[in-house]
Scaffold this active site. Structure first.
Site, PDB file in Angstrom:
ATOM      1  N   MET A   1      -4.518  21.169  45.978  1.00 30.43           N
ATOM      2  CA  MET A   1      -3.093  21.509  45.957  1.00 30.43           C
ATOM      3  C   MET A   1      -2.419  20.892  47.184  1.00 30.43           C
ATOM      4  O   MET A   1      -1.840  19.844  47.108  1.00 30.43           O
ATOM      5  CB  MET A   1      -2.958  23.024  45.950  1.00 30.43           C
ATOM      6  CG  MET A   1      -1.667  23.489  45.342  1.00 30.43           C
ATOM      7  SD  MET A   1      -1.779  25.256  45.056  1.00 30.43           S
ATOM      8  CE  MET A   1      -0.182  25.621  44.447  1.00 30.43           C
ATOM      9  N   CYS A   2      -2.546  21.493  48.336  1.00 38.35           N
ATOM     10  CA  CYS A   2      -2.001  21.013  49.605  1.00 38.35           C
ATOM     11  C   CYS A   2      -0.487  21.144  49.692  1.00 38.35           C
ATOM     12  O   CYS A   2       0.216  21.091  48.694  1.00 38.35           O
ATOM     13  CB  CYS A   2      -2.357  19.563  49.897  1.00 38.35           C
ATOM     14  SG  CYS A   2      -4.108  19.241  49.970  1.00 38.35           S
TER      15      CYS A   2
END
Lengths: 227, 301
Positions: B1-2
């Site tokens: 995701m980040c």
């Protein structure tokens, strides 16, 4: 009118209060303050409520909506009104990608622009966009109407089924099996009604209609040799 | 995701507050990346002939003073330095290549996080809030800053695998997404003389841009080439000594929001990270287009 300030209440508290109205309706008008881009605002409503959200909303705002009328006075993040069943959702600003994804019914109006994949896999919803829409919109769209007063991005209506797409501006490219179709009187009538419901003053005759060439519906027996 | 975030100041009066403005942006992206976090801040520039290095040693009680003394006495180098938690910032009157060579020989355990005239990179494993506290982010000053909160996918959760990545003077990149042609591209870039510290895909993107800039591309030209040569999903935010850029791949499934006022340009994976900025209510807020880059540079202001 009941006001819920999301600077003080959680999303769960807001949504629970709105869900409780499905059991016993004590308040029709709701106002939500300080949404500040939070996700899942006013999801899963199931009552004839009017909900005004003042500010920008995050992902999946008004998702799974049934009966309620939700207005976002700002921008909406990904998946606004995704899987809506009925009611209306109006975005005063722009919407991010996958607006109205998989929605079965109701009306979604976006007064600004919508991002990529608007109406992806739509299943009966009516979507009216005053601005433009991004690429891969109405991908695998099954039924309902998609009206765009601005332009459409690449691969419009790729692999679509029976959605009626109306675009006033330019279409950057059509997706697989999507073609321009004739505007017959019944389509002008349908579009006129959609524009009226959305409250937009546009000339229906200036739109073009797009739909499925129905070439991808069935397995082609000529391809049997490939297996 | 980040999660990725960036803040580029157009109004120099805000430079003394950049850390304070940026800290809540980074923390707001904790949900998208709780594994590690880091940021690259540009400011406190060194003069002509000088370079600034952000250095890190695995041992927290490493004797930086001794390292500085050796550089001064053995190498006859002018320098000043300060420590910030696990890293030390060295400002040295030296050539980059010679200093890198000396460090590799004489202090092989010292990791170089960044080299440039303006950049400092600070990153660690852990929650963004902890990292902001560790490095006293809120007290930092600068002209622009980019940050990353990581949810690891392509390589291990280590300090080395944390973003931002810098592979050239003052160049730094943060990435949300995953590249699919990074292994082959890394080999190509190695042959072109770009060195890599990790197996991380995002470092390859940083290395690619460094290579293009070394070839004489402007930042815009480098980004045009990157759109052709990088395959995969990406939203990038890029910092250079004078510039700030945001770029999305043609599929554009990794989120991005931009906001601009007379005072700043801000970027985030989600709008939530922008809500604490001054004047955000009246900012122009928009989603960057697919296969498009946006560049702000000091020289063009």
């Amino acid at each position: 009118m009941k006001t819920i300030d999301l600077a003080e209440s959680s999303i769960r508290e807001l949504n629970q209060a709105l869900h409780d109205q499905a059991v016993e309706c004590t308040e029709r008008e709701w106002e939500v303050l300080n949404p500040k881009g939070q996700h899942n605002i006013a999801c899963g409503l199931d009552q004839n409520l009017s909900v005004d959200i003042h500010g920008h909303a995050g992902y999946f705002c008004a998702g799974m909506n049934k009966k309620a009328h939700v207005v976002i006075h700002g921008n909406a993040g990904q998946g606004v009104a995704e899987n809506m069943m009925s009611g209306t959702v109006r975005v005063k600003g722009d919407a991010s990608q996958a607006a109205g994804a998989t929605a079965h019914g109701g009306l979604l109006v976006i007064e600004g622009n919508a991002g990529a994949r608007c109406g992806i896999s739509m299943k009966g919803v009516d979507i009216v966009v005053k601005g433009s829409i991004g690429h891969m919109s109405c991908f695998m769209g099954q039924s309902g109407n998609l009206v765009v007063c601005g332009d459409a991005g690449d691969a419009l209506g790729d692999s679509m089924y029976e959605v009626h797409i109306y675009v006033k501006g330019t279409v950057k490219s059509l997706g697989a099996d999507c073609i321009e179709k004739e505007m017959r009187p019944e389509h002008i009538e349908e579009l006129t009604e959609l524009l009226n419901r959305a409250g937009l003053d546009e000339d229906p005759a200036s739109f073009k209609r797009y739909g499925s060439a129905r070439q991808l519906y069935n397995f082609k027996v000529d391809n049997a040799g490939a297996y | 995701m980040c999660g990725i975030v960036g803040l580029y100041l157009k109004n120099p009066e805000l430079e003394s507050r950049i850390g304070e403005l940026f800290k809540p942006m980074l923390i707001a992206m904790t949900d998208r990346g709780p594994d590690s976090a880091g940021f690259a801040i540009y400011g406190d520039e060194v003069g002509e002939g000088w370079i600034k290095l952000t250095l890190r040693h695995p041992e927290t009680d490493y004797d930086w003073e001794a390292l500085a003394t050796r550089l001064k006495t053995e190498q006859q180098l002018e320098l000043s330095w300060f420590q910030n938690a696990s890293v030390a910032v060295f400002k040295v009157r030296a050539e980059e290549a010679a200093l890198r060579e000396w460090l590799a020989e004489e202090a092989p355990d010292v990791l170089i996080l960044s080299v440039g005239q303006s950049i400092e990179i600070l990153k660690e494993v852990g929650l963004p809030e902890k990292i902001a506290e560790t490095f006293s982010l809120e007290r930092m000053k600068g002209s622009h800053i980019i940050g990353h909160t990581r949810m690891a996918t392509e390589s291990a959760v280590t300090m080395e695998g944390s973003h931002p990545f810098s592979t050239g003077m003052d160049l730094c990149l943060v990435h949300n997404g995953s590249l699919s042609n990074h292994n082959r591209l890394r080999d190509t870039l190695k042959r072109e003389g770009i060195s890599f510290e990790t197996q991380n895909d995002s470092e390859v993107a940083a290395g690619y841009l460094t290579w293009r800039l070394q070839k004489g591309d402007s930042l815009k030209e480098a980004l045009e080439h990157a759109l052709e040569d990088l395959d995969g999903f990406f939203t990038f935010t890029i910092g250079t000594r004078d510039g700030f850029a945001v770029m999305r791949d043609p599929i554009a499934c990794k989120p991005a929001v931009l906001a601009e006022t007379d005072d700043y340009v801000a970027m985030a994976s989600e709008y939530q990270a922008l809500t604490t900025l001054p004047g955000i209510e009246n900012a122009r807020v928009w989603e960057p287009e697919p296969a498009t880059f946006y560049v702000w540079e000091r020289s063009s202001n």
